[in-house]
Design an enzyme around this catalytic site. Structure first.
Site, short mmCIF file in Angstrom:
data_model
loop_
_atom_site.label_atom_id
_atom_site.label_comp_id
_atom_site.label_asym_id
_atom_site.label_seq_id
_atom_site.Cartn_x
_atom_site.Cartn_y
_atom_site.Cartn_z
NE ARG A 54 -2.08 3.43 2.50
CZ ARG A 54 -1.36 4.59 3.09
NH1 ARG A 54 -0.20 4.81 2.65
NH2 ARG A 54 -1.88 5.72 3.15
CG HIS A 59 4.06 7.20 -0.02
ND1 HIS A 59 3.69 8.42 0.75
CD2 HIS A 59 3.27 6.20 0.97
CE1 HIS A 59 2.82 8.43 1.71
NE2 HIS A 59 2.53 7.23 2.09
#
Length: 94
Positions: A54, A59
Site C-alpha cells: 500500500r 508513495h
C-alpha cells in the site's frame, strides 16, 4: 476489473491499472487500521508486507511494477481473501 484480461491488456489499460492500484491502496489502508488484531488472528499472512505494498502504491506510484501487481492479483489476493473470509466466519454474527 481484471477478470478475463491478459497481462498485456491489464498493463496497456491505464484506467484498469489505476483502479487496481487504488483498490490495493484501500485494502492496505484497511489492514493498517487493524493490523495488530489481524496478526493475532492469523499470523501466517504477511500483514506488514500488505501494508508495505500500500505504501509503495501511494508513495512510489510511478515506480510500481505492473508485473508485480499482476502477480499479486492472481497469487496473493485469493489467499488474502480466503484468510479474511475465514476470520470473518469464525466470529458469531451480531
Amino acid at each position: 476489473m481484471t477478470q478475463g484480461l491478459t497481462y498485456q491488456q491489464f498493463s496497456d489499460n491505464p484506467q484498469v491499472l489505476r483502479a487496481t492500484l487504488y483498490s490495493i491502496a484501500v485494502i492496505g489502508e484497511a489492514i493498517s487500521s487493524v493490523i495488530n488484531d489481524l496478526e493475532a488472528l492469523d499470523s501466517s499472512i504477511p500483514w506488514f508486507q500488505i501494508r508495505g505494498l500500500r505504501n509503495r502504491v501511494i508513495h512510489e506510484y510511478f515506480q510500481v511494477d505492473s508485473e508485480v501487481i499482476w502477480e499479486t492479483l492472481h497469487s496473493d489476493l485469493p489467499i488474502l481473501k480466503k484468510s479474511l473470509t475465514d476470520i470473518l466466519e469464525s466470529y458469531p454474527s451480531a
